[in-house]
Scaffold this motif. Structure first.
Motif, PDB file in Angstrom:
ATOM      1  N   HIS A  65      -8.396  -4.509 -13.724  1.00 43.08           N
ATOM      2  CA  HIS A  65      -9.882  -4.758 -14.233  1.00 43.08           C
ATOM      3  C   HIS A  65     -10.547  -4.105 -12.836  1.00 43.08           C
ATOM      4  N   THR A  66     -10.005  -3.652 -11.446  1.00 48.47           N
ATOM      5  CA  THR A  66     -10.775  -3.298 -10.644  1.00 48.47           C
ATOM      6  C   THR A  66     -10.492  -1.471 -10.224  1.00 48.47           C
ATOM      7  N   ALA A  67     -10.010  -0.903 -11.218  1.00 44.62           N
ATOM      8  CA  ALA A  67      -9.489   0.662 -11.139  1.00 44.62           C
ATOM      9  C   ALA A  67      -8.120   0.973 -11.604  1.00 44.62           C
ATOM     10  N   PRO A  68      -7.893   2.157 -12.300  1.00 46.31           N
ATOM     11  CA  PRO A  68      -6.235   2.242 -12.722  1.00 46.31           C
ATOM     12  C   PRO A  68      -5.314   1.797 -11.673  1.00 46.31           C
ATOM     13  N   PRO A  69      -4.055   2.227 -12.495  1.00 39.95           N
ATOM     14  CA  PRO A  69      -3.090   1.457 -11.540  1.00 39.95           C
ATOM     15  C   PRO A  69      -2.957   3.061 -10.173  1.00 39.95           C
ATOM     16  N   GLU A  70      -2.970   4.670 -10.646  1.00 44.67           N
ATOM     17  CA  GLU A  70      -2.514   4.859  -9.805  1.00 44.67           C
ATOM     18  C   GLU A  70      -3.747   5.317  -8.319  1.00 44.67           C
ATOM     19  N   LEU A  71      -5.377   4.791  -8.948  1.00 46.09           N
ATOM     20  CA  LEU A  71      -6.128   4.607  -8.234  1.00 46.09           C
ATOM     21  C   LEU A  71      -6.176   3.047  -7.190  1.00 46.09           C
ATOM     22  N   PHE A  72      -5.948   1.897  -7.882  1.00 46.32           N
ATOM     23  CA  PHE A  72      -6.248   0.878  -7.101  1.00 46.32           C
ATOM     24  C   PHE A  72      -4.731   0.741  -6.044  1.00 46.32           C
ATOM     25  N   TYR A  73      -3.728   1.184  -6.435  1.00 41.50           N
ATOM     26  CA  TYR A  73      -2.459   1.629  -4.992  1.00 41.50           C
ATOM     27  C   TYR A  73      -2.584   2.584  -4.653  1.00 41.50           C
ATOM     28  N   ASN A  74      -3.615   2.361  -3.285  1.00 44.41           N
ATOM     29  CA  ASN A  74      -3.414   3.517  -2.938  1.00 44.41           C
ATOM     30  C   ASN A  74      -3.160   3.453  -1.710  1.00 44.41           C
ATOM     31  N   GLU A  75      -3.398   4.503  -0.277  1.00 40.44           N
ATOM     32  CA  GLU A  75      -2.520   4.303   0.553  1.00 40.44           C
ATOM     33  C   GLU A  75      -2.531   2.729   1.492  1.00 40.44           C
ATOM     34  N   VAL A  76      -4.065   2.396   1.806  1.00 34.07           N
ATOM     35  CA  VAL A  76      -3.871   1.099   2.225  1.00 34.07           C
ATOM     36  C   VAL A  76      -3.266  -0.153   1.476  1.00 34.07           C
ATOM     37  N   GLU A  77      -3.470   0.146   0.441  1.00 36.09           N
ATOM     38  CA  GLU A  77      -2.891  -1.037  -0.780  1.00 36.09           C
ATOM     39  C   GLU A  77      -1.469  -1.484  -0.658  1.00 36.09           C
ATOM     40  N   ALA A  78      -0.812  -0.017  -0.453  1.00 38.89           N
ATOM     41  CA  ALA A  78       0.854   0.256  -0.728  1.00 38.89           C
ATOM     42  C   ALA A  78       1.581   0.104   0.462  1.00 38.89           C
ATOM     43  N   LYS A  79       0.208   0.310   1.927  1.00 38.16           N
ATOM     44  CA  LYS A  79       1.670  -0.721   2.950  1.00 38.16           C
ATOM     45  C   LYS A  79       1.168  -1.452   3.157  1.00 38.16           C
ATOM     46  N   LYS A  80       0.515  -2.829   2.347  1.00 34.29           N
ATOM     47  CA  LYS A  80       0.394  -4.519   2.705  1.00 34.29           C
ATOM     48  C   LYS A  80       2.202  -4.326   2.091  1.00 34.29           C
ATOM     49  N   TYR A  81       2.819  -3.606   1.106  1.00 33.99           N
ATOM     50  CA  TYR A  81       3.870  -4.453   0.407  1.00 33.99           C
ATOM     51  C   TYR A  81       5.011  -3.847   1.362  1.00 33.99           C
ATOM     52  N   SER A  82       4.901  -3.482   2.229  1.00 31.72           N
ATOM     53  CA  SER A  82       6.104  -3.109   3.769  1.00 31.72           C
ATOM     54  C   SER A  82       5.559  -3.987   5.121  1.00 31.72           C
ATOM     55  N   GLN A  83       4.688  -4.907   4.635  1.00 27.15           N
ATOM     56  CA  GLN A  83       3.735  -5.944   6.353  1.00 27.15           C
ATOM     57  C   GLN A  83       4.190  -6.226   5.894  1.00 27.15           C
ATOM     58  N   ASN A  84       3.369  -6.738   4.794  1.00 28.78           N
ATOM     59  CA  ASN A  84       2.941  -8.369   4.672  1.00 28.78           C
ATOM     60  C   ASN A  84       4.080  -9.147   4.332  1.00 28.78           C
ATOM     61  N   SER A  85       4.642 -10.401   5.383  1.00 27.96           N
ATOM     62  CA  SER A  85       5.639 -11.382   5.130  1.00 27.96           C
ATOM     63  C   SER A  85       6.023 -11.529   3.714  1.00 27.96           C
ATOM     64  N   ARG A  86       4.763 -12.550   3.449  1.00 32.96           N
ATOM     65  CA  ARG A  86       4.804 -13.365   2.364  1.00 32.96           C
ATOM     66  C   ARG A  86       4.245 -12.300   0.733  1.00 32.96           C
ATOM     67  N   MET A  87       4.018 -11.243   0.677  1.00 33.01           N
ATOM     68  CA  MET A  87       3.779 -10.670  -0.493  1.00 33.01           C
ATOM     69  C   MET A  87       5.230  -9.760  -0.591  1.00 33.01           C
ATOM     70  N   ILE A  88       6.099  -9.570   0.308  1.00 37.34           N
ATOM     71  CA  ILE A  88       7.359  -8.999  -0.010  1.00 37.34           C
ATOM     72  C   ILE A  88       8.181 -10.444  -0.843  1.00 37.34           C
ATOM     73  N   GLU A  89       8.414 -11.444   0.300  1.00 41.48           N
ATOM     74  CA  GLU A  89       9.022 -12.597   0.005  1.00 41.48           C
ATOM     75  C   GLU A  89       8.799 -13.015  -1.329  1.00 41.48           C
TER      76      GLU A  89
END
Length: 282
Positions: free
Chosen positions: A10-34
């Motif tokens: 509901h925030t933005a289309p996926p290609e815009l929502f998953y920008n560089e800042v959001e994408a980095k969470k998937y390589s740095q956030n241990s909880r999200m990775i788990e």
């Protein structure tokens, strides 16, 4: 169902929502990775792949490749599709073993018939239920995706989608288009009585219809909420009913029209004449 508060789609289309800042969470956030790894493990379990045999799998909405990492660890080969170039850049930086492809699920899967032995998708399918552009029609985009996916899967294989449905109407829209495309199967719900641990998995069969797997977290309670929803192409017949047919009543017709509206079809507006029985003409 999942609360619609702060839903990413509901925030933005996926290609815009998953920008560089959001994408980095998937390589740095241990909880999200788990969490991503756990859901990938469960999806592969539901695929019911041959034991000890490497398979060629499709990961739809692969993102940064976390689910692909688990596939590689299990000895499988895979191709990942995602609409976000920022997420795929993170996957490239992480040097994942699978092949990566930029693509919109709603445009269909561009693969030859029978290419894959199975498909998984983690937290991606619900994005197709939103119309981010004026030209977008969720029912049409869902059908295009499911019909091309069905073609690209080998007969007898499965497709497992972990998703966060917004409401029951969204679930019905998704399953209706999947069945139209030729799939069988239904919804498997893990931990149905838990507000936090509850997870929805759409388990689809390509060609050969099997029995739905059991959801987790219901073994201890015989009266637990049903953790399976079976879908098939067979029509339910009204047996043992006396008197007026249920298919001629106003309530039945209104319910049918409302169901077609939720499926995205064009339906005439309800009026006082709806379901009124007309006199025969000679």
């Amino acid at each position: 169902m999942t609360s619609n508060c702060r839903r990413p789609e509901h925030t933005a289309p996926p290609e815009l929502f998953y920008n560089e800042v959001e994408a980095k969470k998937y390589s740095q956030n241990s909880r999200m990775i788990e969490i991503q790894t756990q859901m990938s493990e469960r999806a592969v379990e539901l695929l019911n792949l041959p034991e000890g045999q490497p398979c060629f799998l499709l990961d739809v909405g692969c993102g940064s490749g976390l689910s692909g990492d688990f596939l590689s660890e299990e000895g499988h080969y895979w191709v990942g599709v995602d609409i976000s170039t920022a997420m795929l850049d993170v996957a490239l930086d992480r040097e994942v073993e699978g092949d990566l492809l930029v693509g919109d699920m709603g445009h269909g899967m561009p693969f030859r018939p029978g290419t894959f032995d199975g498909c998984i998708s983690i937290s991606a399918l619900q994005w197709l239920c939103n119309a981010d552009k004026r030209s977008h029609s969720p029912p049409k985009r869902l059908y295009t995706f499911f019909s091309t996916l069905y073609s690209s899967l080998s007969r007898g294989s499965r497709a497992i989608f972990q998703l966060y449905p917004e409401n029951s109407e969204q679930l019905e829209l998704i399953t209706t288009q999947a069945m139209r495309a030729g799939f069988g199967g239904g919804m498997v719900v893990d931990y149905p009585n838990s507000s936090k641990a509850k997870k929805f998995f759409l388990c689809l069969f390509a060609g050969v219809i099997g029995s739905l797997p059991k959801g987790l977290g219901t073994e201890t309670s015989d009266r637990a909420v049903s953790n399976q929803v079976q879908y098939s192409g067979q029509r339910c017949r009204f047996k043992g009913m006396k008197g007026k047919s249920a298919k001629k009543g106003r309530d039945w017709i209104l319910e049918k029209k409302e169901r077609r509206r939720r499926q995205g079809r064009e339906v005439r507006v309800d009026t006082k004449y709806t379901a009124r029985q007309r006199k025969p003409h000679f």
